[in-house]
Design an enzyme around this catalytic site. Structure first.
Site, PDB file in Angstrom:
ATOM      1  N   ASP A 224      -3.275   3.619   7.911  1.00  0.00           N
ATOM      2  CA  ASP A 224      -2.141   4.073   7.071  1.00  0.00           C
ATOM      3  C   ASP A 224      -1.863   5.562   7.245  1.00  0.00           C
ATOM      4  O   ASP A 224      -1.478   6.253   6.295  1.00  0.00           O
ATOM      5  CB  ASP A 224      -2.398   3.741   5.604  1.00  0.00           C
ATOM      6  CG  ASP A 224      -2.470   2.245   5.342  1.00  0.00           C
ATOM      7  OD1 ASP A 224      -2.035   1.480   6.227  1.00  0.00           O
ATOM      8  OD2 ASP A 224      -2.959   1.838   4.282  1.00  0.00           O
TER       9      ASP A 224
ATOM     10  N   ASP B 122      -7.464  -2.287  -0.121  1.00  0.00           N
ATOM     11  CA  ASP B 122      -6.467  -3.179   0.469  1.00  0.00           C
ATOM     12  C   ASP B 122      -7.139  -4.508   0.780  1.00  0.00           C
ATOM     13  O   ASP B 122      -8.153  -4.548   1.494  1.00  0.00           O
ATOM     14  CB  ASP B 122      -5.910  -2.548   1.751  1.00  0.00           C
ATOM     15  CG  ASP B 122      -4.704  -3.280   2.305  1.00  0.00           C
ATOM     16  OD1 ASP B 122      -4.687  -4.525   2.242  1.00  0.00           O
ATOM     17  OD2 ASP B 122      -3.788  -2.616   2.836  1.00  0.00           O
TER      18      ASP B 122
ATOM     19  N   HIS C 235       4.323   1.021   4.105  1.00  0.00           N
ATOM     20  CA  HIS C 235       2.958   0.770   3.633  1.00  0.00           C
ATOM     21  C   HIS C 235       1.920   1.245   4.653  1.00  0.00           C
ATOM     22  O   HIS C 235       0.732   1.292   4.334  1.00  0.00           O
ATOM     23  CB  HIS C 235       2.747  -0.702   3.262  1.00  0.00           C
ATOM     24  CG  HIS C 235       2.737  -1.656   4.411  1.00  0.00           C
ATOM     25  ND1 HIS C 235       2.218  -2.934   4.294  1.00  0.00           N
ATOM     26  CD2 HIS C 235       3.183  -1.546   5.701  1.00  0.00           C
ATOM     27  CE1 HIS C 235       2.345  -3.565   5.464  1.00  0.00           C
ATOM     28  NE2 HIS C 235       2.923  -2.751   6.310  1.00  0.00           N
TER      29      HIS C 235
ATOM     30  N   ASP D 207      -6.455  -6.690   2.801  1.00  0.00           N
ATOM     31  CA  ASP D 207      -6.538  -7.063   4.216  1.00  0.00           C
ATOM     32  C   ASP D 207      -7.782  -6.494   4.896  1.00  0.00           C
ATOM     33  O   ASP D 207      -8.041  -6.786   6.072  1.00  0.00           O
ATOM     34  CB  ASP D 207      -5.257  -6.713   4.976  1.00  0.00           C
ATOM     35  CG  ASP D 207      -5.043  -5.228   5.227  1.00  0.00           C
ATOM     36  OD1 ASP D 207      -6.014  -4.462   5.260  1.00  0.00           O
ATOM     37  OD2 ASP D 207      -3.874  -4.827   5.410  1.00  0.00           O
TER      38      ASP D 207
ATOM     39  N   HIS E 196       0.810  -1.221   0.000  1.00  0.00           N
ATOM     40  CA  HIS E 196       0.000   0.000   0.000  1.00  0.00           C
ATOM     41  C   HIS E 196       0.842   1.270   0.000  1.00  0.00           C
ATOM     42  O   HIS E 196       0.278   2.370  -0.086  1.00  0.00           O
ATOM     43  CB  HIS E 196      -0.965  -0.002   1.193  1.00  0.00           C
ATOM     44  CG  HIS E 196      -2.302   0.581   0.844  1.00  0.00           C
ATOM     45  ND1 HIS E 196      -3.436   0.363   1.590  1.00  0.00           N
ATOM     46  CD2 HIS E 196      -2.698   1.379  -0.172  1.00  0.00           C
ATOM     47  CE1 HIS E 196      -4.456   0.991   1.056  1.00  0.00           C
ATOM     48  NE2 HIS E 196      -4.040   1.616  -0.021  1.00  0.00           N
TER      49      HIS E 196
ATOM     50  N   GLU F 209      -1.754  -5.125  -1.780  1.00  0.00           N
ATOM     51  CA  GLU F 209      -1.390  -6.043  -0.709  1.00  0.00           C
ATOM     52  C   GLU F 209      -1.764  -7.503  -0.966  1.00  0.00           C
ATOM     53  O   GLU F 209      -1.820  -8.301  -0.030  1.00  0.00           O
ATOM     54  CB  GLU F 209      -1.980  -5.591   0.640  1.00  0.00           C
ATOM     55  CG  GLU F 209      -1.427  -4.256   1.136  1.00  0.00           C
ATOM     56  CD  GLU F 209       0.005  -4.305   1.663  1.00  0.00           C
ATOM     57  OE1 GLU F 209       0.593  -5.421   1.734  1.00  0.00           O
ATOM     58  OE2 GLU F 209       0.548  -3.224   1.988  1.00  0.00           O
TER      59      GLU F 209
ATOM     60  N   ASP G 162      -9.709  -0.627   4.161  1.00  0.00           N
ATOM     61  CA  ASP G 162      -8.486  -1.140   4.776  1.00  0.00           C
ATOM     62  C   ASP G 162      -8.767  -1.497   6.230  1.00  0.00           C
ATOM     63  O   ASP G 162      -9.582  -0.848   6.890  1.00  0.00           O
ATOM     64  CB  ASP G 162      -7.415  -0.036   4.723  1.00  0.00           C
ATOM     65  CG  ASP G 162      -5.991  -0.554   4.790  1.00  0.00           C
ATOM     66  OD1 ASP G 162      -5.754  -1.530   5.537  1.00  0.00           O
ATOM     67  OD2 ASP G 162      -5.118   0.026   4.124  1.00  0.00           O
TER      68      ASP G 162
ATOM     69  N   HIS H 117      -6.406  -1.062   8.269  1.00  0.00           N
ATOM     70  CA  HIS H 117      -5.492  -0.117   8.909  1.00  0.00           C
ATOM     71  C   HIS H 117      -5.710   1.296   8.361  1.00  0.00           C
ATOM     72  O   HIS H 117      -6.151   1.467   7.226  1.00  0.00           O
ATOM     73  CB  HIS H 117      -4.045  -0.542   8.665  1.00  0.00           C
ATOM     74  CG  HIS H 117      -3.781  -1.984   8.972  1.00  0.00           C
ATOM     75  ND1 HIS H 117      -3.929  -2.987   8.023  1.00  0.00           N
ATOM     76  CD2 HIS H 117      -3.406  -2.596  10.114  1.00  0.00           C
ATOM     77  CE1 HIS H 117      -3.643  -4.158   8.576  1.00  0.00           C
ATOM     78  NE2 HIS H 117      -3.318  -3.948   9.841  1.00  0.00           N
TER      79      HIS H 117
END
Length: 281
Positions: free
Chosen positions: A124, A231, A137, A233, A97, A276, A120, A122
């Site tokens: 980021d 993303d 990332h 994830d 990412h 990712e 996502d 996360h």
């Protein structure tokens, strides 16, 4: 791009997506597709690039592979800017990412009011000052968020390879919406609250339902061209295990599709990136 995180394999993601029929599926939907070759991020070929002069500098410990990530990001930013100015829809295949540094920089040069849907687990939003891992990332939005130098802003002269961001466009907090957050660092939580960034966690998705979440997200970004940064994830690792930062309790298969379908049906989707995916995992 694989330098923004510690696992080998994210640079194989684009090849796998192509091999699994991405181009065929897009053409079946009625799109005309130009498959541009993979970008060359080899630093040894950067003799005419501004980053070449910084390659001898040592990367900060809290910004791992900074020179390499910065070099690739500048190449990607220029490529994305060119596609947008040519009237194309850029679909960017990652990679980790950290490519968001380049894709957003290129997009915002042409369309500074772009609304960003960041799907996502996360946020980021880390910077070299706040990151616990130093993995880049986790920093694309932290590096690009619009804030003064004396209030968490970035001194890019201290980040080899990222000097091109110094006078580049910034992300305003009101043009960003998060979908699917569930693993957020304390410093990132502070920034989200401080700047009033629209954020829908997995709790919100459970509580409101994915339909209501997306309605609110798109209403917040109305009257903007939209960039979807997806993303893998964000999806529950039971369904999508081939990624490096797995977090339990993510989007279901249908929720994950609904997010993309809803943004597409808004009629405002103008660019997207998929990141990712790591076939090695």
């Amino acid at each position: 791009m694989t330098y923004g995180q510690p696992y080998v394999g994210t640079d194989s993601g684009p090849t796998m997506l192509r091999d699994r029929g991405l181009l065929t599926n897009l053409t079946k939907l009625g799109w005309r597709v130009e498959d541009s070759p993979d970008l060359d991020f080899d630093l040894t070929n950067a003799t005419n690039n501004n980053n070449a002069s910084t390659s001898h500098q040592r990367d900060p410990l809290n910004a791992k592979n900074c020179t390499l990530v910065g070099h690739g990001s500048q190449i990607l930013a220029d490529a994305v800017e060119g596609k947008v100015r040519a009237g194309r829809f850029p679909l960017i295949l990652g990679g980790d990412h950290s490519i968001g540094i380049g894709s957003l920089s290129g997009l915002l040069r042409v369309r500074p009011n772009t609304g960003i849907v960041w799907v996502d687990a996360h946020a980021d939003l880390n910077t070299p000052e706040t990151s616990q891992s130093g993995n880049m990332h986790g920093m694309p939005l932290g590096l690009l968020l619009d804030q003064p130098l004396d209030d968490g802003g970035i001194d890019f002269s201290k980040l080899p390879g990222l000097e091109f961001l110094k006078n580049g466009p910034r992300v305003s907090p009101d043009q960003l919406v998060y979908i699917g957050l569930r693993d957020v660092d304390q410093s990132e939580r502070v920034w989200i609250r401080k700047h009033g960034i629209k954020a829908f966690t997995m709790y919100d998705i459970d509580h409101l339902g994915i339909g209501q979440v997306m309605d609110q997200a798109l209403d917040h970004l109305k009257d903007r061209p939209l960039h979807l940064s997806y993303d893998i994830d964000s999806v529950d690792p039971i369904l999508a295990p081939a990624t490096g930062t797995k977090v339990r309790g993510g989007l279901t298969y249908r929720e994950a599709h609904f997010v993309a379908e809803c943004v597409a049906q808004s009629g405002s989707l103008a660019s997207a990136e998929i990141v990712e995916v790591n076939p090695n995992l």
